[in-house]
Scaffold this motif. Structure first.
Motif, PDB file in Angstrom:
ATOM      1  N   ALA A  29       0.838  -1.196   0.000  1.00  0.00           N
ATOM      2  CA  ALA A  29       0.000   0.000   0.000  1.00  0.00           C
ATOM      3  C   ALA A  29       0.876   1.251   0.000  1.00  0.00           C
ATOM      4  O   ALA A  29       1.963   1.268   0.570  1.00  0.00           O
ATOM      5  N   LYS A  30       0.381   2.277  -0.661  1.00  0.00           N
ATOM      6  CA  LYS A  30       1.111   3.536  -0.713  1.00  0.00           C
ATOM      7  C   LYS A  30       1.041   4.247   0.634  1.00  0.00           C
ATOM      8  O   LYS A  30       0.027   4.195   1.318  1.00  0.00           O
ATOM      9  N   THR A  31       2.130   4.913   0.970  1.00  0.00           N
ATOM     10  CA  THR A  31       2.126   5.697   2.189  1.00  0.00           C
ATOM     11  C   THR A  31       1.292   6.952   1.989  1.00  0.00           C
ATOM     12  O   THR A  31       1.001   7.365   0.859  1.00  0.00           O
ATOM     13  N   ALA A  32       0.934   7.593   3.106  1.00  0.00           N
ATOM     14  CA  ALA A  32       0.162   8.828   3.027  1.00  0.00           C
ATOM     15  C   ALA A  32       0.955   9.913   2.301  1.00  0.00           C
ATOM     16  O   ALA A  32       0.401  10.687   1.512  1.00  0.00           O
ATOM     17  N   VAL A  33       2.260   9.957   2.549  1.00  0.00           N
ATOM     18  CA  VAL A  33       3.109  10.950   1.869  1.00  0.00           C
ATOM     19  C   VAL A  33       3.105  10.702   0.370  1.00  0.00           C
ATOM     20  O   VAL A  33       3.003  11.631  -0.440  1.00  0.00           O
ATOM     21  N   GLN A  34       3.195   9.449   0.012  1.00  0.00           N
ATOM     22  CA  GLN A  34       3.212   9.059  -1.394  1.00  0.00           C
ATOM     23  C   GLN A  34       1.895   9.446  -2.069  1.00  0.00           C
ATOM     24  O   GLN A  34       1.879  10.026  -3.166  1.00  0.00           O
ATOM     25  N   GLN A  35       0.803   9.122  -1.435  1.00  0.00           N
ATOM     26  CA  GLN A  35      -0.506   9.458  -1.987  1.00  0.00           C
ATOM     27  C   GLN A  35      -0.662  10.961  -2.150  1.00  0.00           C
ATOM     28  O   GLN A  35      -1.200  11.439  -3.149  1.00  0.00           O
ATOM     29  N   THR A  36      -0.178  11.702  -1.174  1.00  0.00           N
ATOM     30  CA  THR A  36      -0.285  13.159  -1.238  1.00  0.00           C
ATOM     31  C   THR A  36       0.505  13.720  -2.411  1.00  0.00           C
ATOM     32  O   THR A  36       0.035  14.598  -3.131  1.00  0.00           O
ATOM     33  N   ALA A  37       1.716  13.198  -2.614  1.00  0.00           N
ATOM     34  CA  ALA A  37       2.553  13.673  -3.712  1.00  0.00           C
ATOM     35  C   ALA A  37       1.905  13.390  -5.060  1.00  0.00           C
ATOM     36  O   ALA A  37       1.879  14.248  -5.953  1.00  0.00           O
ATOM     37  N   GLU A  38       1.356  12.190  -5.221  1.00  0.00           N
ATOM     38  CA  GLU A  38       0.694  11.844  -6.480  1.00  0.00           C
ATOM     39  C   GLU A  38      -0.543  12.700  -6.696  1.00  0.00           C
ATOM     40  O   GLU A  38      -0.777  13.201  -7.804  1.00  0.00           O
ATOM     41  N   THR A  39      -1.336  12.852  -5.652  1.00  0.00           N
ATOM     42  CA  THR A  39      -2.553  13.652  -5.766  1.00  0.00           C
ATOM     43  C   THR A  39      -2.229  15.087  -6.141  1.00  0.00           C
ATOM     44  O   THR A  39      -2.911  15.702  -6.970  1.00  0.00           O
ATOM     45  N   ARG A  40      -1.152  15.603  -5.563  1.00  0.00           N
ATOM     46  CA  ARG A  40      -0.757  16.972  -5.870  1.00  0.00           C
ATOM     47  C   ARG A  40      -0.338  17.118  -7.333  1.00  0.00           C
ATOM     48  O   ARG A  40      -0.687  18.085  -7.998  1.00  0.00           O
ATOM     49  N   LEU A  41       0.410  16.127  -7.857  1.00  0.00           N
ATOM     50  CA  LEU A  41       0.848  16.215  -9.250  1.00  0.00           C
ATOM     51  C   LEU A  41      -0.347  16.141 -10.201  1.00  0.00           C
ATOM     52  O   LEU A  41      -0.434  16.932 -11.151  1.00  0.00           O
ATOM     53  N   ILE A  42      -1.267  15.218  -9.958  1.00  0.00           N
ATOM     54  CA  ILE A  42      -2.451  15.129 -10.811  1.00  0.00           C
ATOM     55  C   ILE A  42      -3.264  16.414 -10.739  1.00  0.00           C
ATOM     56  O   ILE A  42      -3.787  16.903 -11.751  1.00  0.00           O
ATOM     57  N   ALA A  43      -3.368  17.003  -9.551  1.00  0.00           N
ATOM     58  CA  ALA A  43      -4.081  18.272  -9.404  1.00  0.00           C
ATOM     59  C   ALA A  43      -3.396  19.373 -10.206  1.00  0.00           C
ATOM     60  O   ALA A  43      -4.059  20.236 -10.802  1.00  0.00           O
ATOM     61  N   GLN A  44      -2.068  19.352 -10.235  1.00  0.00           N
ATOM     62  CA  GLN A  44      -1.342  20.317 -11.055  1.00  0.00           C
ATOM     63  C   GLN A  44      -1.642  20.110 -12.530  1.00  0.00           C
ATOM     64  O   GLN A  44      -1.850  21.077 -13.273  1.00  0.00           O
ATOM     65  N   PHE A  45      -1.672  18.857 -12.981  1.00  0.00           N
ATOM     66  CA  PHE A  45      -2.024  18.581 -14.376  1.00  0.00           C
ATOM     67  C   PHE A  45      -3.408  19.144 -14.698  1.00  0.00           C
ATOM     68  O   PHE A  45      -3.619  19.755 -15.755  1.00  0.00           O
ATOM     69  N   GLN A  46      -4.344  18.943 -13.795  1.00  0.00           N
ATOM     70  CA  GLN A  46      -5.700  19.440 -14.025  1.00  0.00           C
ATOM     71  C   GLN A  46      -5.724  20.969 -14.068  1.00  0.00           C
ATOM     72  O   GLN A  46      -6.458  21.568 -14.865  1.00  0.00           O
ATOM     73  N   ARG A  47      -4.899  21.591 -13.237  1.00  0.00           N
ATOM     74  CA  ARG A  47      -4.837  23.056 -13.247  1.00  0.00           C
ATOM     75  C   ARG A  47      -4.241  23.556 -14.559  1.00  0.00           C
ATOM     76  O   ARG A  47      -4.732  24.521 -15.146  1.00  0.00           O
ATOM     77  N   PHE A  48      -3.199  22.895 -15.036  1.00  0.00           N
ATOM     78  CA  PHE A  48      -2.614  23.302 -16.312  1.00  0.00           C
ATOM     79  C   PHE A  48      -3.632  23.130 -17.443  1.00  0.00           C
ATOM     80  O   PHE A  48      -3.723  23.977 -18.338  1.00  0.00           O
ATOM     81  N   ALA A  49      -4.400  22.045 -17.387  1.00  0.00           N
ATOM     82  CA  ALA A  49      -5.396  21.787 -18.424  1.00  0.00           C
ATOM     83  C   ALA A  49      -6.478  22.860 -18.447  1.00  0.00           C
ATOM     84  O   ALA A  49      -7.057  23.143 -19.503  1.00  0.00           O
ATOM     85  N   SER A  50      -6.733  23.468 -17.294  1.00  0.00           N
ATOM     86  CA  SER A  50      -7.780  24.502 -17.228  1.00  0.00           C
ATOM     87  C   SER A  50      -7.356  25.798 -17.926  1.00  0.00           C
ATOM     88  O   SER A  50      -8.187  26.681 -18.133  1.00  0.00           O
ATOM     89  N   LEU A  51      -6.103  25.905 -18.315  1.00  0.00           N
ATOM     90  CA  LEU A  51      -5.649  27.106 -19.023  1.00  0.00           C
ATOM     91  C   LEU A  51      -6.204  27.176 -20.436  1.00  0.00           C
ATOM     92  O   LEU A  51      -6.246  28.251 -21.031  1.00  0.00           O
ATOM     93  N   THR A  52      -6.627  26.038 -20.980  1.00  0.00           N
ATOM     94  CA  THR A  52      -7.129  25.992 -22.352  1.00  0.00           C
ATOM     95  C   THR A  52      -8.620  25.707 -22.370  1.00  0.00           C
ATOM     96  O   THR A  52      -9.165  25.131 -21.419  1.00  0.00           O
TER      97      THR A  52
END
Length: 333
Positions: A29-52
């Motif tokens: 199982a992924k650690t909480a830190v690991q999950q947070t890092a992944e969630t943050r990166l995906i959220a960044q991708f979604q934010r970048f996508a909102s520029l278009t």
């Protein structure tokens, strides 16, 4: 997603090829830190996508662990000139098979030109005439497609040479004769074509056409297969990557926000409303990650598309460099 097996060090050429072990989807199982890092990166991708106002697809993969994260990774996008990676791969595979050499010369309107020169023009400057000479020598679009499919890659199709692809993007039927003269004549006869080109307006029908498309996952599979030595011989792998490292187009795309001196082997693609970049980025410690960023049906303009690609590359660079406690035996999509 294609599973890439570990391969040996290419000692003769001094190239370290990054292996991809099989992912264990049911691993620790992924650690909480690991999950947070992944969630943050995906959220960044979604934010970048909102520029278009269009659609963005992003897939990133650590070539040492196989860890993969994505946004719209299985959506089809027009490849535009990013398909030239597949053309180059097919040509180098023919070199490996002894069917041609890099010194062979192909007839062109300017006179005979070596395969090596044409590859350089195609990948570093995205030269369309050089590309179509190579597509013809490769056996046509179907042969390029079959080479990619032979690697086990699904979700990427090559249906056209560059001229026919561009005719379709413009909404024109392919015509005999010189492509540039034909396009100039068509624009003179129909000013709306010139306006769409000048204003960088997407052709929605073209963007929805399944021909000459790839998912970001499939394109990442292709560049990963090349970089890890699955697709070509060691010598051809080195030669192809060295050309992609000298890419002159898209300096504001994947490389745009990376630290100075970062090694990026990449290939861009551009059409009205479409902006793409795909390649492999080297981290300071020598680790590698593959990345594909596709943007389609965008009305905001090239600067916006370039920014999305640059932001995604930098966010991924920081994630793979700094994110702690990542399990080396899993894949996250």
């Amino acid at each position: 997603m294609v599973s890439l097996r570990p391969i040996a060090l290419l000692a003769a050429l001094g190239l370290f090829l990054a292996p991809l072990p099989n992912a264990d989807a049911f691993g620790p199982a992924k650690t909480a830190v690991q999950q947070t890092a992944e969630t943050r990166l995906i959220a960044q991708f979604q934010r970048f996508a909102s520029l278009t106002d269009g659609t963005v697809g992003i897939v990133v993969r650590d070539l040492g662990t196989g860890e993969t994260l994505s946004l719209n990774g299985d959506t089809l996008f027009p490849m535009a000139s990013a398909y030239k990676v597949a053309v180059a791969g097919r040509i180098f595979a023919m070199v490996d098979a002894g069917a041609l050499t890099l010194e062979d010369r192909l007839a062109s309107p300017a006179g005979p030109v070596s395969v090596a020169t044409l590859l350089d023009l195609m990948l570093t400057r995205s030269d369309n005439d050089a590309t179509d000479l190579l597509v013809a020598r490769a056996g046509g679009p179907a042969a390029v497609h079959h080479w990619v499919a032979g690697l086990g890659i699904r979700g990427l199709r090559v249906d056209s040479n560059t001229a026919d692809l561009l005719y379709r993007a413009m909404g024109l039927a392919p015509r005999p004769g010189n492509f540039n003269r034909n396009v100039a004549a068509a624009m003179a006869a129909d000013p709306t074509l010139r306006e769409r080109d000048a204003r960088d307006i997407p052709n929605i029908a073209f963007a929805q056409d399944p021909r000459d498309t790839a998912t970001p996952t499939a394109m990442t599979d292709l560049v990963a297969a090349i970089r890890t030595g699955k697709a070509l011989s060691g010598r051809s792998t080195v030669a192809l990557l060295s050309i992609m490292e000298r890419c002159r187009t898209g300096k504001a795309r994947l490389p745009g926000m990376l630290p100075p001196g970062t090694l990026v082997a990449h290939k861009t693609g551009s059409l009205n409303g479409t902006g793409n970049d795909t390649g492999v980025i080297t981290l300071p410690d020598g680790r590698l990650f593959a990345i594909t960023v596709f943007v389609m049906q965008d009305h905001k303009g090239q600067a916006t598309r370039d920014r999305i690609m640059a932001e995604a590359a930098r966010a991924t660079y920081d994630y793979f460099l700094f994110a702690p406690d990542r399990d080396p035996n899993r894949s996250t999509v």
